[in-house]
Design an enzyme around this catalytic site. Structure first.
Site, short mmCIF file in Angstrom:
data_model
loop_
_atom_site.label_atom_id
_atom_site.label_comp_id
_atom_site.label_asym_id
_atom_site.label_seq_id
_atom_site.Cartn_x
_atom_site.Cartn_y
_atom_site.Cartn_z
CG HIS A 53 33.06 18.99 48.45
ND1 HIS A 53 31.78 19.07 48.10
CD2 HIS A 53 33.36 17.54 47.88
CE1 HIS A 53 31.32 18.34 47.32
NE2 HIS A 53 32.09 17.12 47.33
CD GLU A 87 27.54 16.68 42.29
OE1 GLU A 87 27.21 15.67 43.16
OE2 GLU A 87 28.63 16.59 41.72
N1 HPA Z 1 29.16 13.67 44.02
C1 HPA Z 1 28.52 12.67 44.66
N2 HPA Z 1 29.04 11.77 45.11
C2 HPA Z 1 30.53 11.63 44.91
C3 HPA Z 1 31.05 12.97 44.40
C4 HPA Z 1 30.45 13.71 43.69
O1 HPA Z 1 30.78 14.88 43.33
N3 HPA Z 1 32.39 12.45 44.21
C5 HPA Z 1 32.70 11.39 44.69
N4 HPA Z 1 31.51 10.99 45.26
ZN ZN Z 2 31.80 15.45 46.66
#
Ligand code: HPA
Ligand code: ZN
Length: 331
Positions: free
Chosen positions: A10, A192
């Site tokens: 990731h 997230e």
């Molecule tokens: N989350 C969502 N989109 C993203 C992220 C992330 O942590 N990093 C780069 N694009």
């Molecule tokens: Zn990411």
């Protein structure tokens, strides 16, 4: 944590663009930035995902040519080698470039010409995952995927990222159907900032075999059971979670609970130029915060091997390297 052999699953190429390289590329491309390095650095304070994404996309204005994409990729691999990375599955956001007029072939060619020699040049095997921006129309993602397929871009899979809340995986079913029909692996950022429901959608509607972040899955015990019993890996990014205020401090991170519940957790850096550390720094941060044993660190590294899209014959040597690292530590 430099020498533990690592697999990184990731990591956004665009998130490895360091401030110094921004100025280097600006100078080479004749772009006058309206701030100096110190002023730019002061902008790296984030309140949430969107506040980070605003800077992440803005900084890309200096990345224009194949050479720029190649240099960015090479700079990442150089740092990743120092971090002990042995295999990487790298995210690239094509729409972050096509939307500002950079041809798709420019970014794909620049990145892939470096990745194809990553093993011989840096001792890191690599593959590329095209991630689609969920806060842009799904039709655009579908058109970009069709173009990637048409140009035979060297991809192992597709993903979904950018602003999560209000942009559910369900909107991207057609994109992921096409990807799967083409033989591409599927992953998605979910859980997230978004709710557990988005993780369910990623699994059930997009057919992902790995979830990026996914830490809000813990709010739904049935989801945790599903992830554990199906061995679905989560690509967790501890320093990212702190900097984007998903958790208050590293000590508040639910990593220990995730491991206790039997989730296949992997440690990753997400956007290391923005979040204060590469993957080795993420391992060190959780080791220090939770006093992890060498066994636990080796488990995290092994999880990443099994969560990778590497064929079986490529996994065994990496597992052996991790065992060797473990055997050299005191019990
Ligand atoms: N989350 C969502 N989109 C993203 C992220 C992330 O942590 N990093 C780069 N694009
Ligand atoms: Zn990411």
């Amino acid at each position: 944590m430099r020498t533990l052999p690592k697999v990184e699953l990731h990591i956004h190429l665009e998130g490895t663009l360091e401030p110094e390289l921004i100025f280097e590329l600006a100078a080479r491309n004749g772009i006058q930035l309206p701030y100096d390095l110190d002023e730019l650095r002061r902008r790296y304070e984030f309140t949430d995902l969107q506040s980070f994404l605003d800077l992440y996309y803005a900084n890309l204005s200096v990345v224009l040519t194949e050479q720029d994409f190649a240099d960015l990729t090479r700079a990442y691999l150089r740092r990743a080698r120092d971090a002990g990375v042995r295999h990487v599955e790298l995210f690239l956001d094509p729409q972050a470039h096509t939307s500002r007029g950079v041809p798709l072939a420019t970014c794909i060619n620049g990145v892939s010409e470096v990745l194809k020699n990553s093993e011989s040049e840096f001792g890191i095997s690599s593959s590329l995952i095209a991630t689609f921006l969920r806060d842009r129309p799904a039709e655009e993602a579908l058109a970009v995927l069709a173009e990637l397929i048409e140009m035979d871009a060297p991809l192992v899979g597709v993903g979904l990222d950018s602003a999560e809340v209000g942009h559910p995986p369900a909107d991207f079913v057609d994109v992921f159907d096409l990807a799967r029909a083409t033989g591409l692996q599927c992953v998605a950022h979910a859980g997230e900032e978004g709710p557990p429901e988005y993780v369910w959608q990623a699994l059930e509607l997009l057919g992902v075999s790995r979830v990026d972040h996914g830490i809000r899955s813990l709010e739904d015990p049935k989801l945790v059971d599903y992830l554990v019993s199906n061995g679905i890996p989560l690509t967790v990014c501890p320093l990212s979670n702190v900097r984007l205020r998903v958790v208050d401090t590293i000590a508040d991170h639910p990593l220990p609970e995730m491991l206790e519940r039997g989730l296949c957790v992997t440690i990753n850096s997400d956007d290391p130029a923005y979040f204060g550390g590469y993957v080795d720094d993420n391992y060190t941060a959780v080791q220090d915060a939770f006093n992890l044993s060498a066994d636990q660190l080796a488990t995290l590294a092994r999880n990443a091997v099994s969560a990778s899209f590497l064929p079986a014959d490529r996994r065994a040597p990496l597992i052996a390297e991790i065992e060797e690292w473990r055997a050299a530590r005191p019990m």
